[in-house]
Structure formats: structure tokens, C-alpha cells
Design a protein around this motif. Structure first.
Motif, PDB file in Angstrom:
ATOM      1  N   MET A  60       0.813  -1.211   0.000  1.00 31.09           N
ATOM      2  CA  MET A  60       0.000   0.000   0.000  1.00 31.09           C
ATOM      3  C   MET A  60       0.849   1.265   0.000  1.00 31.09           C
ATOM      4  N   ALA A  61       2.185   1.099   0.060  1.00 27.90           N
ATOM      5  CA  ALA A  61       3.054   2.268   0.171  1.00 27.90           C
ATOM      6  C   ALA A  61       2.998   3.147  -1.066  1.00 27.90           C
ATOM      7  N   ASP A  62       2.621   2.555  -2.223  1.00 27.21           N
ATOM      8  CA  ASP A  62       2.606   3.337  -3.454  1.00 27.21           C
ATOM      9  C   ASP A  62       1.267   4.026  -3.679  1.00 27.21           C
ATOM     10  N   ARG A  63       0.339   3.884  -2.755  1.00 25.42           N
ATOM     11  CA  ARG A  63      -0.962   4.516  -2.901  1.00 25.42           C
ATOM     12  C   ARG A  63      -0.983   5.860  -2.180  1.00 25.42           C
ATOM     13  N   VAL A  64      -1.813   6.771  -2.703  1.00 25.61           N
ATOM     14  CA  VAL A  64      -1.952   8.108  -2.127  1.00 25.61           C
ATOM     15  C   VAL A  64      -3.340   8.220  -1.518  1.00 25.61           C
ATOM     16  N   TYR A  65      -3.399   8.535  -0.247  1.00 23.21           N
ATOM     17  CA  TYR A  65      -4.664   8.597   0.481  1.00 23.21           C
ATOM     18  C   TYR A  65      -5.075  10.046   0.670  1.00 23.21           C
ATOM     19  N   LEU A  66      -6.196  10.436   0.057  1.00 22.53           N
ATOM     20  CA  LEU A  66      -6.699  11.809   0.152  1.00 22.53           C
ATOM     21  C   LEU A  66      -8.169  11.809   0.553  1.00 22.53           C
ATOM     22  N   ASP A  67      -8.478  10.986   1.556  1.00 23.68           N
ATOM     23  CA  ASP A  67      -9.836  10.912   2.090  1.00 23.68           C
ATOM     24  C   ASP A  67      -9.791  10.997   3.616  1.00 23.68           C
TER      25      ASP A  67
ATOM     26  N   LEU B 155     -11.629   5.737 -11.295  1.00 22.49           N
ATOM     27  CA  LEU B 155     -10.478   5.867 -12.187  1.00 22.49           C
ATOM     28  C   LEU B 155      -9.248   6.344 -11.422  1.00 22.49           C
ATOM     29  N   LEU B 156      -9.439   7.277 -10.509  1.00 21.21           N
ATOM     30  CA  LEU B 156      -8.327   7.708  -9.660  1.00 21.21           C
ATOM     31  C   LEU B 156      -7.859   6.559  -8.758  1.00 21.21           C
ATOM     32  N   ASP B 157      -8.818   5.799  -8.256  1.00 24.93           N
ATOM     33  CA  ASP B 157      -8.472   4.665  -7.402  1.00 24.93           C
ATOM     34  C   ASP B 157      -7.613   3.656  -8.173  1.00 24.93           C
ATOM     35  N   MET B 158      -7.951   3.428  -9.436  1.00 23.85           N
ATOM     36  CA  MET B 158      -7.159   2.521 -10.271  1.00 23.85           C
ATOM     37  C   MET B 158      -5.748   3.048 -10.473  1.00 23.85           C
TER      38      MET B 158
ATOM     39  N   ILE C 281      -4.866   6.604  -6.356  1.00 24.05           N
ATOM     40  CA  ILE C 281      -5.243   7.808  -5.608  1.00 24.05           C
ATOM     41  C   ILE C 281      -6.604   7.578  -4.980  1.00 24.05           C
ATOM     42  N   GLU C 282      -6.702   7.668  -3.668  1.00 25.33           N
ATOM     43  CA  GLU C 282      -7.945   7.385  -2.961  1.00 25.33           C
ATOM     44  C   GLU C 282      -8.609   8.687  -2.524  1.00 25.33           C
ATOM     45  N   THR C 283      -9.805   8.947  -3.094  1.00 21.41           N
ATOM     46  CA  THR C 283     -10.531  10.191  -2.834  1.00 21.41           C
ATOM     47  C   THR C 283     -11.969   9.854  -2.435  1.00 21.41           C
ATOM     48  N   SER C 284     -12.848  10.834  -2.528  1.00 23.81           N
ATOM     49  CA  SER C 284     -14.246  10.630  -2.127  1.00 23.81           C
ATOM     50  C   SER C 284     -15.142  11.507  -2.984  1.00 23.81           C
ATOM     51  N   THR C 285     -16.407  11.101  -3.102  1.00 18.98           N
ATOM     52  CA  THR C 285     -17.390  11.969  -3.754  1.00 18.98           C
ATOM     53  C   THR C 285     -18.195  12.749  -2.729  1.00 18.98           C
TER      54      THR C 285
ATOM     55  N   THR D  42      -9.388  15.439   0.618  1.00 20.35           N
ATOM     56  CA  THR D  42      -9.112  15.912   1.972  1.00 20.35           C
ATOM     57  C   THR D  42      -7.761  15.394   2.440  1.00 20.35           C
ATOM     58  N   LEU D  43      -6.980  16.305   3.010  1.00 22.78           N
ATOM     59  CA  LEU D  43      -5.598  16.038   3.395  1.00 22.78           C
ATOM     60  C   LEU D  43      -5.521  15.765   4.896  1.00 22.78           C
ATOM     61  N   GLY D  44      -4.374  15.231   5.322  1.00 23.20           N
ATOM     62  CA  GLY D  44      -4.205  14.942   6.732  1.00 23.20           C
ATOM     63  C   GLY D  44      -2.756  14.983   7.164  1.00 23.20           C
ATOM     64  N   HIS D  45      -2.489  14.494   8.369  1.00 22.11           N
ATOM     65  CA  HIS D  45      -1.140  14.624   8.941  1.00 22.11           C
ATOM     66  C   HIS D  45      -0.085  13.831   8.174  1.00 22.11           C
ATOM     67  N   SER D  46      -0.507  12.840   7.387  1.00 23.23           N
ATOM     68  CA  SER D  46       0.451  12.052   6.615  1.00 23.23           C
ATOM     69  C   SER D  46       0.601  12.539   5.177  1.00 23.23           C
ATOM     70  N   THR D  47      -0.159  13.569   4.776  1.00 21.73           N
ATOM     71  CA  THR D  47      -0.110  14.059   3.401  1.00 21.73           C
ATOM     72  C   THR D  47       1.193  14.820   3.141  1.00 21.73           C
ATOM     73  N   THR D  48       1.784  14.569   1.970  1.00 20.28           N
ATOM     74  CA  THR D  48       3.057  15.188   1.596  1.00 20.28           C
ATOM     75  C   THR D  48       2.940  15.922   0.267  1.00 20.28           C
ATOM     76  N   ASP D  49       3.989  16.673  -0.069  1.00 24.66           N
ATOM     77  CA  ASP D  49       4.066  17.315  -1.385  1.00 24.66           C
ATOM     78  C   ASP D  49       3.935  16.276  -2.492  1.00 24.66           C
ATOM     79  N   ALA D  50       4.584  15.142  -2.298  1.00 24.40           N
ATOM     80  CA  ALA D  50       4.565  14.089  -3.321  1.00 24.40           C
ATOM     81  C   ALA D  50       3.154  13.554  -3.543  1.00 24.40           C
ATOM     82  N   ASP D  51       2.342  13.517  -2.499  1.00 29.20           N
ATOM     83  CA  ASP D  51       0.961  13.057  -2.651  1.00 29.20           C
ATOM     84  C   ASP D  51       0.171  13.999  -3.560  1.00 29.20           C
TER      85      ASP D  51
END
Length: 412
Positions: free
Chosen positions: A1-8, A330-333, A336-340, A372-381
Motif C-alpha cells: 500500500m506504500a505506493d498509494r496516495v490517500y486523500l480521504d 479511475l483515480l483509485d485505479m 489515488i484514494e478520494t471521495s465523492t 481531503t488532506l491529513g497529517h500524513s499528506t506530503t508534497d509528493a501526494d
């Protein structure tokens, strides 16, 4: 899961390391906080230490912290508990004033009261940015102050991030002796939240939104606020919330609250700056994307006084001509994990009630995407999202809206 970006992160955020340590330590120690022997007293000490941590983080007395299973239970305890108490004392008090953008934990609790207990719901409208005008609350109250059981308005919206004038609304309610509840689940840990200064009677918060465990939260209630319990049993938590006290989760909640309070200012500014970069790039590169909610503070405003209009972690857009669900998948594929921020009823996509309350047309609202961003969000995300968005949006746009069959398109 390290290569995934979490934005939820508005849904839930990563559990903090100190939280895991606190939970594991209490699990190893064990004990029921209601027991009188040594193990019980040690567990009780853990609970009370965590209660102090939460109280310091939200600006209240420790006796005002009532632990619950999360924000949903806290909202239900407040809305139902206040209504039952107020209506029981005076049967004329049937009106519940609530905003049109409330979380379902509040709105559906109120609708339950309407269906089963004679409550009359009156909805506080919001403007196109999702903001409440305190003057409208006053006007609703003044129609018949003696008939109002309670007022409820969320501190900050979970979908598009609008920060509401809670203290101003609470002050108006207090003029008429009406208690006010606020759902502060999204605000707590993101912006300064001070229960005492807000003037509200009750406030809901949750652990997993701030890096704590799931399944733990709190209802903050003044000592003088009378609440009818919804659960009955052992009389724990001021007899408002009976049930075996989860010492391990509470220990984790306390650790998360302490971390959030210590890092609030720096993290709020760091996250808001990243969020602004995301918003600015999307606006520049996608003319069909419209930011929903209040205009975010500039980087300079953030550095001077922090976010005041919009939650620092929230970027909510509607993308014209595509389904939000399509863009999400499509972003999830692409990792990139987001929300509607919308619900799906019986397999049929439905637009957000929050966007509809803001006057956004249903077809437009269906293109919602919340980052939505959080404490683990980085520039790279943020870069990863911006790199993945063009292809995902192009493909989602080519698919169009689900309701638009070729035949229907001829008539639009």
C-alpha cells in the motif's frame, strides 16, 4: 500500500504511532474501569487521564467529557437527549432547528424524533458557499421561542469545509434559554475548537478523525445541561451513556487529542498550504472544475491567523460533464484514494444533499470530488494526484453522466 496516495482524511485518517502505543499498553494491562479492585482502579486511572487530555484539547472541564462509541452516537445522544428533556419539561417545545447541511447523524436523529416523538423540524438554509446566516436562526426562533426544543448546527461541514459562526448562533439561542448542539467532528483537530468559549450546550467529537482509534468519541456537555439518556444500564458516563467503558480505545483517543492540540497550529498551516496548491492547480488546468464552499484563505492569511473560513484540509470540486463515482474509481485505479461525499441509494447515484442545499443543480452536483488532506499528506501526494487527474478526468468525461443516454442527449 506504500505506493498509494490517500486523500480521504475527512472519512478517517491514519492512526498515530503514540495512539497505537497507548492502546496496546492498556490492552496489556486490562481491567474494567468500573471494577473496584486494583486492575479496575488502574484502568479507571487510564480513562481519567485520557479524559483530561480530551478536555484540555477542546477547552472544557474533564467532568464535561462523556465518552461514546463515536461522533454518530454523540450526535444522537445530544439531539434526542436534549429533545426528550426539553419536551418532557414543557410539551410546547416541539421545534428542532437544524441546518440543511447537517451530517446524517444529526439530521436522521431529528427525523426519527419527527416520525416517532412529535418533533417539528425547521431547516436553517445556507447560502451558495454553504454558510449559515445567524440572522436567519434568530428569525426562526422569534416565530415562537417558547416552542423551540433545541438548535443544532455543525461547526464545520464534512463535505465542502465551511466553518460556521457557531459562537454567534449559540449566543442568539442563549438569549432565549435554548440549548444548542454542534457536531464538531470535522472541526476538532483541524482548527481551534474551544467548547467553553463557543457557548454551546453540547458538542460531538470523534477519535478516528484525528489519528485515534475508530469506535471512540465523546459528547461534550456542560454540567448544567440536562440530557435524557438513550441507553440504560450501568449508569456509566454521568448516566448519560451506560455501557462498559473501553479503556484501551479511550487511552488512544486521549493520546490523539494531546497530539492534535500540540501540533494544531503548525499542521493546520502546513496542510492548508498544500491544499491551496492543489486548488490553484486544479483551477488553472480544469475550466470545468468549480470549487464548492467558501473561498479558501490565501497562503499569507493562513500564515497570519490560520484558516477561518474553510477547513484547512478540504478541497471540494464539481467536475462538469462526468460522474463523480467514475472519476473516483479511475483515480483509485491509478492509486489515488478520494471521495465523492455523496450517497448511493439502491445502486442509483444520488447527489450530495449538501450541494443541493447550496443551490447546486442536481446534474452538476453529481460530478463532485472531495480531496481531503491529513497529517500524513506530503508534497509528493499532491503531485501524484495532479499527475493522475488528467487521464482520469478525460476518461470520466468521455463516459459522461449516467442519466445521459444518446437519445436523451439530443434534447439537452
Amino acid at each position: 500500500m506504500a505506493d498509494r496516495v490517500y486523500l480521504d482524511h475527512a472519512a478517517t485518517t491514519d492512526v498515530l504511532e503514540p495512539v497505537m502505543q497507548a492502546v496496546l499498553e492498556q490492552m496489556r494491562i486490562g481491567g474494567n474501569p468500573s471494577s473496584l479492585h486494583g486492575a479496575g482502579r488502574r484502568a479507571r486511572a487510564t480513562v481519567e487521564a485520557a479524559r483530561e487530555q480530551v478536555a484540555r484539547a477542546v477547552g472544557c472541564d474533564s467532568a464535561e467529557v462523556i465518552f461514546t462509541s463515536g461522533g454518530t452516537e454523540a450526535d444522537n445522544l445530544a439531539v434526542k437527549g436534549l429533545f426528550y428533556q426539553r419536551n418532557g419539561a414543557d410539551s410546547r417545545r416541539t421545534r428542532v432547528l437544524l441546518s440543511t447541511i447537517e451530517h446524517h447523524a444529526v439530521s436522521e436523529a431529528a427525523e426519527w424524533l419527527e416520525a416517532h416523538d412529535g418533533a417539528e423540524l425547521e431547516w436553517i438554509e445556507v447560502d451558495a458557499s454553504g454558510m449559515i446566516d445567524p440572522a436567519e436562526v434568530r428569525a426562526l426562533i422569534e416565530k415562537a421561542p417558547e416552542s423551540v426544543a433545541l438548535v443544532t448546527a455543525m461547526w464545520a461541514n464534512n463535505e465542502m469545509g465551511a466553518i460556521q459562526p457557531i459562537a454567534a448562533i449559540a449566543e442568539i439561542a442563549a438569549e432565549y434559554g435554548i440549548p444548542m448542539h454542534t457536531d464538531a467532528v470535522q472541526a476538532f483537530g483541524a482548527i481551534p475548537v474551544n467548547f467553553r468559549d463557543s457557548g454551546v450546550a453540547t458538542m460531538a467529537i470523534s477519535g478516528h478523525k484525528i489519528g485515534g482509534p475508530m469506535g471512540i468519541g465523546a459528547l461534550i456537555a456542560t454540567r448544567t445541561t440536562a440530557l435524557s439518556p438513550v441507553l440504560h444500564g450501568g449508569g456509566q458516563e454521568r448516566s448519560v451513556r451506560s455501557g462498559t467503558i473501553d479503556a484501551a480505545s479511550i487511552a488512544g483517543f486521549g493520546a490523539a487529542a494531546a497530539w492534535a492540540a500540540e501540533h494544531l497550529e503548525t499542521e493546520s498551516r502546513r496542510i492548508a498550504t498544500l491544499r491551496n496548491r492543489l486548488i490553484n492547480r486544479v483551477r488553472e488546468e480544469y475550466p470545468a472544475a468549480t470549487l464548492r464552499g467558501p473561498e479558501p484563505e490565501t497562503d499569507l492569511e493562513i500564515m497570519k491567523h490560520g484558516p477561518t473560513r474553510r477547513l484547512p484540509n478540504n478541497a471540494h470540486f464539481t467536475f462538469a460533464g462526468c460522474e463523480g463515482d467514475s472519476l473516483l474509481f479511475l483515480l483509485d485505479m491509478a492509486g489515488i484514494e478520494t471521495s465523492t461525499g455523496s450517497a448511493c441509494n439502491a445502486g442509483v447515484p444520488r447527489p450530495s444533499h449538501v450541494l443541493l442545499a447550496m443551490g447546486v443543480p442536481e446534474e452538476t452536483a453529481r460530478g463532485a470530488q472531495r480531496f481531503t488532506l491529513g497529517h500524513s499528506t506530503t508534497d509528493a501526494d499532491i503531485e501524484a494526484l495532479l499527475n493522475a487527474l488528467p487521464a482520469a478526468y478525460a476518461q470520466a468525461s468521455s463516459a459522461g453522466l449516467a442519466a445521459h443516454t444518446p437519445e436523451a442527449s439530443r434534447w439537452h
